[in-house]
Design a protein around this motif. Structure first.
Motif, mmCIF file in Angstrom:
data_model
loop_
_atom_site.group_PDB
_atom_site.id
_atom_site.type_symbol
_atom_site.label_atom_id
_atom_site.label_comp_id
_atom_site.label_asym_id
_atom_site.label_seq_id
_atom_site.Cartn_x
_atom_site.Cartn_y
_atom_site.Cartn_z
ATOM 1 N N PHE A 86 0.846 -1.181 0.000
ATOM 2 C CA PHE A 86 0.000 0.000 0.000
ATOM 3 C C PHE A 86 0.887 1.240 0.000
ATOM 4 O O PHE A 86 1.793 1.368 0.802
ATOM 5 C CB PHE A 86 -0.914 0.014 1.229
ATOM 6 C CG PHE A 86 -1.900 -1.112 1.240
ATOM 7 C CD1 PHE A 86 -1.814 -2.125 2.168
ATOM 8 C CD2 PHE A 86 -2.906 -1.159 0.302
ATOM 9 C CE1 PHE A 86 -2.720 -3.161 2.174
ATOM 10 C CE2 PHE A 86 -3.823 -2.178 0.305
ATOM 11 C CZ PHE A 86 -3.727 -3.196 1.233
ATOM 12 N N ARG A 87 0.567 2.160 -0.893
ATOM 13 C CA ARG A 87 1.371 3.381 -1.005
ATOM 14 C C ARG A 87 0.760 4.561 -0.263
ATOM 15 O O ARG A 87 1.464 5.459 0.168
ATOM 16 C CB ARG A 87 1.545 3.745 -2.468
ATOM 17 C CG ARG A 87 2.315 2.702 -3.227
ATOM 18 C CD ARG A 87 2.522 3.137 -4.639
ATOM 19 N NE ARG A 87 3.128 2.059 -5.399
ATOM 20 C CZ ARG A 87 3.202 2.026 -6.694
ATOM 21 N NH1 ARG A 87 2.699 3.002 -7.402
ATOM 22 N NH2 ARG A 87 3.767 1.022 -7.290
ATOM 23 N N ASN A 88 -0.588 4.598 -0.140
ATOM 24 C CA ASN A 88 -1.252 5.676 0.589
ATOM 25 C C ASN A 88 -2.572 5.170 1.149
ATOM 26 O O ASN A 88 -2.949 4.011 0.950
ATOM 27 C CB ASN A 88 -1.457 6.913 -0.306
ATOM 28 C CG ASN A 88 -2.297 6.606 -1.527
ATOM 29 O OD1 ASN A 88 -3.122 5.701 -1.517
ATOM 30 N ND2 ASN A 88 -2.080 7.353 -2.590
ATOM 31 N N ASP A 140 -5.339 3.408 -1.026
ATOM 32 C CA ASP A 140 -5.199 1.995 -1.383
ATOM 33 C C ASP A 140 -5.955 1.107 -0.399
ATOM 34 O O ASP A 140 -6.485 0.064 -0.771
ATOM 35 C CB ASP A 140 -3.731 1.602 -1.429
ATOM 36 C CG ASP A 140 -2.985 2.280 -2.566
ATOM 37 O OD1 ASP A 140 -1.742 2.345 -2.505
ATOM 38 O OD2 ASP A 140 -3.654 2.740 -3.513
ATOM 39 N N TYR A 141 -5.997 1.494 0.873
ATOM 40 C CA TYR A 141 -6.742 0.705 1.852
ATOM 41 C C TYR A 141 -8.239 0.735 1.535
ATOM 42 O O TYR A 141 -8.932 -0.266 1.630
ATOM 43 C CB TYR A 141 -6.512 1.247 3.266
ATOM 44 C CG TYR A 141 -5.147 0.921 3.803
ATOM 45 C CD1 TYR A 141 -4.858 -0.348 4.283
ATOM 46 C CD2 TYR A 141 -4.153 1.885 3.842
ATOM 47 C CE1 TYR A 141 -3.601 -0.651 4.779
ATOM 48 C CE2 TYR A 141 -2.900 1.603 4.338
ATOM 49 C CZ TYR A 141 -2.627 0.321 4.805
ATOM 50 O OH TYR A 141 -1.385 0.026 5.291
ATOM 51 N N LEU A 149 -9.593 1.210 -1.386
ATOM 52 C CA LEU A 149 -9.782 0.396 -2.579
ATOM 53 C C LEU A 149 -9.742 -1.087 -2.236
ATOM 54 O O LEU A 149 -10.534 -1.876 -2.752
ATOM 55 C CB LEU A 149 -8.708 0.748 -3.609
ATOM 56 C CG LEU A 149 -8.802 0.062 -4.954
ATOM 57 C CD1 LEU A 149 -10.106 0.453 -5.639
ATOM 58 C CD2 LEU A 149 -7.622 0.453 -5.815
ATOM 59 N N ALA A 150 -8.851 -1.481 -1.306
ATOM 60 C CA ALA A 150 -8.749 -2.884 -0.910
ATOM 61 C C ALA A 150 -10.029 -3.333 -0.214
ATOM 62 O O ALA A 150 -10.501 -4.456 -0.416
ATOM 63 C CB ALA A 150 -7.549 -3.084 0.007
ATOM 64 N N ILE A 189 -1.852 -7.507 -2.714
ATOM 65 C CA ILE A 189 -2.824 -6.891 -3.613
ATOM 66 C C ILE A 189 -2.092 -6.377 -4.837
ATOM 67 O O ILE A 189 -1.097 -5.685 -4.733
ATOM 68 C CB ILE A 189 -3.550 -5.729 -2.914
ATOM 69 C CG1 ILE A 189 -4.335 -6.266 -1.730
ATOM 70 C CG2 ILE A 189 -4.457 -4.994 -3.881
ATOM 71 C CD1 ILE A 189 -5.003 -5.193 -0.932
ATOM 72 N N GLN A 200 -1.706 -3.955 -7.877
ATOM 73 C CA GLN A 200 -2.085 -2.575 -8.146
ATOM 74 C C GLN A 200 -2.969 -2.557 -9.394
ATOM 75 O O GLN A 200 -2.609 -3.077 -10.439
ATOM 76 C CB GLN A 200 -0.833 -1.719 -8.372
ATOM 77 C CG GLN A 200 -1.100 -0.263 -8.514
ATOM 78 C CD GLN A 200 -1.587 0.371 -7.220
ATOM 79 O OE1 GLN A 200 -1.483 -0.214 -6.159
ATOM 80 N NE2 GLN A 200 -2.138 1.549 -7.327
ATOM 81 N N ARG A 241 -4.722 2.443 -13.667
ATOM 82 C CA ARG A 241 -5.300 3.755 -13.358
ATOM 83 C C ARG A 241 -6.732 3.882 -13.899
ATOM 84 O O ARG A 241 -7.590 4.478 -13.257
ATOM 85 C CB ARG A 241 -4.402 4.848 -13.960
ATOM 86 C CG ARG A 241 -4.841 6.236 -13.655
ATOM 87 C CD ARG A 241 -4.534 6.572 -12.243
ATOM 88 N NE ARG A 241 -4.821 7.983 -12.017
ATOM 89 C CZ ARG A 241 -5.044 8.492 -10.845
ATOM 90 N NH1 ARG A 241 -4.986 7.717 -9.783
ATOM 91 N NH2 ARG A 241 -5.291 9.769 -10.703
ATOM 92 N N GLN A 284 -9.142 2.206 -11.505
ATOM 93 C CA GLN A 284 -9.320 3.008 -10.296
ATOM 94 C C GLN A 284 -10.266 4.180 -10.571
ATOM 95 O O GLN A 284 -11.147 4.474 -9.761
ATOM 96 C CB GLN A 284 -7.977 3.546 -9.803
ATOM 97 C CG GLN A 284 -7.070 2.497 -9.213
ATOM 98 C CD GLN A 284 -5.751 3.092 -8.766
ATOM 99 O OE1 GLN A 284 -5.478 4.267 -8.986
ATOM 100 N NE2 GLN A 284 -4.933 2.268 -8.135
#
Length: 124
Positions: A2-4, A7-8, A10-11, A22, A24, A27, A30
């Protein structure tokens, strides 16, 4: 990885576990998920505001000859000793004829024409 914080979120939407790796998403995917979320929330807000508006809104059709109360539009005037908050808010009048969908021609109880007024300024 996770980068930010996004992302949580989205998960959680994808029902992915934090312990499982997960991938990625591209784009475009997303943005598609984000767009669907925005459309759903906008529709939800519309339905909520529509419900509150429909509680207060009412359709009234007045008939010619019907007696109603018309809102008086009085302004304070120091030179004529008029204070608007002490004046009558409504005066009784009679419907002469409908003019359009929400406009009505009015006359007072003595038969003198008062003009055309919108239905929002009238009450029974």
């Amino acid at each position: 990885m996770f980068r930010n914080g996004g992302d949580y979120r989205l998960a959680r939407k994808l029902d992915a576990d934090a312990a499982v790796e997960i991938k990625q998403l591209p784009r475009e995917d997303q943005l598609q998920i984000l767009q669907e979320n925005i459309v759903a929330r906008a529709h939800q807000a519309f339905e909520k505001s529509k419900k509150w508006y429909n509680l207060k809104a009412r359709e009234i059709q007045y008939r010619p000859g019907q007696e109603v109360w018309k809102r008086n539009f009085v302004f304070s005037d120091f030179s004529r000793n008029i204070n608007a908050k002490f004046c009558k808010r409504y005066s009784q009048c009679r419907i002469m004829r409908p003019v359009g969908k929400n406009m009505y021609g009015l006359e007072n109880l003595h038969g003198i024409r008062l003009g055309v007024f919108h239905a929002k300024d009238l009450k029974q």
